[in-house]
Motif scaffolding. Structure first.
Motif, mmCIF file in Angstrom:
data_model
loop_
_atom_site.group_PDB
_atom_site.id
_atom_site.type_symbol
_atom_site.label_atom_id
_atom_site.label_comp_id
_atom_site.label_asym_id
_atom_site.label_seq_id
_atom_site.Cartn_x
_atom_site.Cartn_y
_atom_site.Cartn_z
ATOM 1 N N THR A 293 37.358 17.105 -8.908
ATOM 2 C CA THR A 293 36.794 16.686 -7.617
ATOM 3 C C THR A 293 37.224 15.276 -7.229
ATOM 4 O O THR A 293 36.648 14.678 -6.335
ATOM 5 N N ALA A 294 38.257 14.745 -7.906
ATOM 6 C CA ALA A 294 38.742 13.401 -7.566
ATOM 7 C C ALA A 294 39.763 13.504 -6.446
ATOM 8 O O ALA A 294 40.922 13.207 -6.625
ATOM 9 N N SER A 295 39.284 13.960 -5.313
ATOM 10 C CA SER A 295 40.230 14.206 -4.238
ATOM 11 C C SER A 295 40.678 12.913 -3.592
ATOM 12 O O SER A 295 39.868 12.058 -3.271
ATOM 13 N N ILE B 188 32.474 7.149 -10.186
ATOM 14 C CA ILE B 188 33.371 6.447 -9.257
ATOM 15 C C ILE B 188 33.977 7.374 -8.188
ATOM 16 O O ILE B 188 34.497 6.906 -7.182
ATOM 17 N N TYR B 189 33.895 8.693 -8.364
ATOM 18 C CA TYR B 189 34.406 9.584 -7.313
ATOM 19 C C TYR B 189 33.368 9.679 -6.196
ATOM 20 O O TYR B 189 32.171 9.630 -6.470
ATOM 21 N N PRO B 190 33.821 9.922 -4.992
ATOM 22 C CA PRO B 190 32.828 10.105 -3.923
ATOM 23 C C PRO B 190 32.165 11.494 -3.963
ATOM 24 O O PRO B 190 31.391 11.822 -3.077
ATOM 25 N N LEU C 18 30.959 7.823 -17.155
ATOM 26 C CA LEU C 18 30.437 6.452 -17.097
ATOM 27 C C LEU C 18 31.510 5.546 -16.504
ATOM 28 O O LEU C 18 32.604 5.419 -17.087
ATOM 29 N N TRP C 19 31.239 4.923 -15.382
ATOM 30 C CA TRP C 19 32.256 4.032 -14.794
ATOM 31 C C TRP C 19 32.267 2.694 -15.543
ATOM 32 O O TRP C 19 31.261 2.256 -16.118
ATOM 33 N N SER C 20 33.435 2.052 -15.524
ATOM 34 C CA SER C 20 33.695 0.878 -16.365
ATOM 35 C C SER C 20 32.828 -0.335 -16.023
ATOM 36 O O SER C 20 32.694 -1.244 -16.847
ATOM 37 N N ILE D 15 32.978 8.566 -21.387
ATOM 38 C CA ILE D 15 33.371 7.181 -21.040
ATOM 39 C C ILE D 15 34.663 7.319 -20.237
ATOM 40 O O ILE D 15 35.652 7.866 -20.748
ATOM 41 N N HIS D 16 34.675 6.855 -18.993
ATOM 42 C CA HIS D 16 35.813 7.127 -18.100
ATOM 43 C C HIS D 16 37.115 6.482 -18.606
ATOM 44 O O HIS D 16 38.171 7.100 -18.592
ATOM 45 N N MET D 17 36.982 5.203 -19.053
ATOM 46 C CA MET D 17 38.187 4.489 -19.500
ATOM 47 C C MET D 17 37.838 3.519 -20.611
ATOM 48 O O MET D 17 36.728 2.993 -20.627
ATOM 49 N N PRO D 18 38.782 3.242 -21.514
ATOM 50 C CA PRO D 18 38.474 2.345 -22.628
ATOM 51 C C PRO D 18 38.550 0.869 -22.235
ATOM 52 O O PRO D 18 39.325 0.097 -22.805
ATOM 53 N N LEU E 104 48.384 1.477 -11.317
ATOM 54 C CA LEU E 104 47.242 1.625 -10.409
ATOM 55 C C LEU E 104 46.485 0.303 -10.225
ATOM 56 O O LEU E 104 46.156 -0.093 -9.121
ATOM 57 N N TYR E 105 46.204 -0.375 -11.356
ATOM 58 C CA TYR E 105 45.308 -1.544 -11.297
ATOM 59 C C TYR E 105 46.003 -2.898 -11.291
ATOM 60 O O TYR E 105 45.402 -3.897 -10.917
ATOM 61 N N GLY E 106 47.262 -2.941 -11.777
ATOM 62 C CA GLY E 106 47.976 -4.218 -11.826
ATOM 63 C C GLY E 106 48.589 -4.416 -13.207
ATOM 64 O O GLY E 106 48.070 -3.899 -14.198
HETATM 65 O O1 LIG Z 1 39.313 2.969 -9.208
HETATM 66 C C1 LIG Z 1 39.373 3.938 -9.870
HETATM 67 C C2 LIG Z 1 39.955 5.185 -9.435
HETATM 68 O O2 LIG Z 1 38.958 5.960 -8.894
HETATM 69 C C3 LIG Z 1 40.678 5.940 -10.543
HETATM 70 O O3 LIG Z 1 40.832 5.190 -11.671
HETATM 71 C C4 LIG Z 1 40.004 7.178 -10.948
HETATM 72 O O4 LIG Z 1 39.540 7.834 -9.801
HETATM 73 C C5 LIG Z 1 40.945 8.072 -11.721
HETATM 74 O O5 LIG Z 1 42.170 8.148 -11.083
HETATM 75 C C6 LIG Z 1 40.336 9.431 -11.878
HETATM 76 O O6 LIG Z 1 40.654 10.301 -11.084
HETATM 77 O O7 LIG Z 1 39.507 9.599 -12.748
#
Ligand SMILES: O=C[C@H](O)[C@@H](O)[C@@H](O)[C@H](O)C(=O)O
Ligand SMILES: NC(=O)C1=CN([C@@H]2O[C@H](COP(=O)(O)OP(=O)(O)OC[C@H]3O[C@@H](n4cnc5c(N)ncnc54)[C@H](OP(=O)(O)O)[C@@H]3O)[C@@H](O)[C@H]2O)C=CC1
Length: 315
Positions: free
Chosen positions: A20-22, A53-55, A85-87, A116-119, A301-303
């Protein structure tokens, strides 16, 4: 729908989940996402992948309420819901409140899987990209995992796991975990096959969930290298399947489950039709020899900050 059993979750996970991360531009309205997810339930999807973090968390919750109301499902228990869990909440004392916040968005009493979404930890809401490096911190794996274990013991989630974790990060986690992670959700598709990570996870009893199994075709962060791959297309033609189906079937045949997103009625059905046929040895061999290139990279994506470059290099 085929299911996989998991090491710390009583409920089995349906092999295919609806992503659903459209971000196909333009972004869909909340109402469209809700009605699309309702269509997905009607089409037979029982596993949904969302994240704080997704809408989509709220729309998914509304689609579930509607599906129950319409009698498409009899009980919420028929669904397997994953959220993450968002970071910005990746601190010991913020994990349980963050999980409760996601449950409120979803209008649920529990989720089936919390990841955990990201480490890493982000100390402030991201306002724009690239992210300033002052707000990025390494993850306190021990503290955050204790929080995840607490979510499970409180019954807020049936299972717990991680996403975007390398072998190195998993080793660190396994050395301190009272409950080992059930899932590691990572990018995996024929063009980014994750052989080493798959072997590691298999040996440790951790199930891999493949995200972007179609290479995030047509999204802001992906491209068409999977769905327009010549080798996959040739195999698809000879079998009367689509290139996307060949990619999804290949992922499934590696013992991995997957989350793939389609908000198109025909394609969401197409993506479920991968269970009554298989790839032969020669086809699998051709796919295993495809040149490898990842789609998702934290640094792009982030830098290009050290912490992202390091995490990318480990994956
Ligand atoms: O800022 C964060 C972004 O949403 C991205 O990191 C995530 O959405 C990721 O691509 C994902 O789909 O789980
Ligand atoms: N944990 C994490 O960090 C991440 C998790 N994820 C999760 O994984 C899910 C899936 O990954 P995602 O990156 O969305 O990418 P996918 O590889 O699932 O590709 C989705 C894209 O492919 C298109 N598509 C879907 N089916 C077909 C088909 N049969 N033929 C051709 N094109 C098709 C979709 O368009 P259309 O809708 O028009 O069909 C969409 O643009 C996400 O939605 C999210 O839930 C994703 C990235 C990172």
């Amino acid at each position: 729908m085929q299911e996989v059993s998991l090491n710390n979750c009583d409920k089995a996970m349906p092999v295919i989940g609806m992503g659903t991360a459209s971000s196909s531009p333009p972004a869909e309205s909340a109402e469209t996402v809700k009605s699309t997810l309702l269509e997905a339930i009607k089409a037979g999807y029982r596993h949904f992948d969302t994240a704080f973090i997704y809408p989509s968390e709220k729309s998914l919750g509304e689609a579930i309420v509607e599906a129950l109301h319409l009698g498409i499902i009899k009980s919420r228990d028929e669904l397997f819901i994953t959220t993450k869990l968002w970071s910005t909440f990746a601190e010991r004392d913020q994990v349980v409140p963050a999980c409760k916040l996601s449950l409120r968005n979803l209008q649920l009493e529990y989720v089936d899987m919390y990841l955990i979404h990201m480490p890493l930890r982000i100390s402030e809401t991201i306002q724009k990209l690239p992210v300033p490096k002052e707000i990025i911190y390494p993850l306190d794996i021990k503290g955050v995992w204790e929080g995840m274990e607490e979510c499970k013991s409180l019954g807020l989630t049936k299972g717990i796991g991680v996403s975007n974790f390398s072998c190195k990060k998993l080793e660190e986690l396994l050395s301190i975990a009272k409950i080992p992670p059930a899932i590691n959700q990572v990018e995996m598709n024929p063009m980014w096959q994750q052989k080493q990570l798959r072997e590691f996870c298999k040996a440790k009893g951790i199930q891999i969930t493949a995200y972007s199994p179609l290479g995030s075709n047509n999204t802001l962060w992906g491209d068409n290298r999977v769905v327009e791959c010549d080798v996959l297309t040739e195999i698809a033609k000879s079998k009367g399947k689509t290139t996307a189906q060949v990619a999804l079937r290949w992922v499934y045949e590696q013992g991995v489950n997957l989350v793939t997103k389609s908000f198109n009625k025909e394609r969401m059905k197409e993506n479920l039709q991968i269970f009554d046929w298989s790839l032969c040895e020669e086809e699998s061999k051709k796919i295993s020899e495809l040149p490898q290139r990842r789609g998702f990279s934290m640094a792009s994506l982030y830098g290009p900050h050290d912490i992202f470059l390091q995490l990318d290099a480990e994956m």
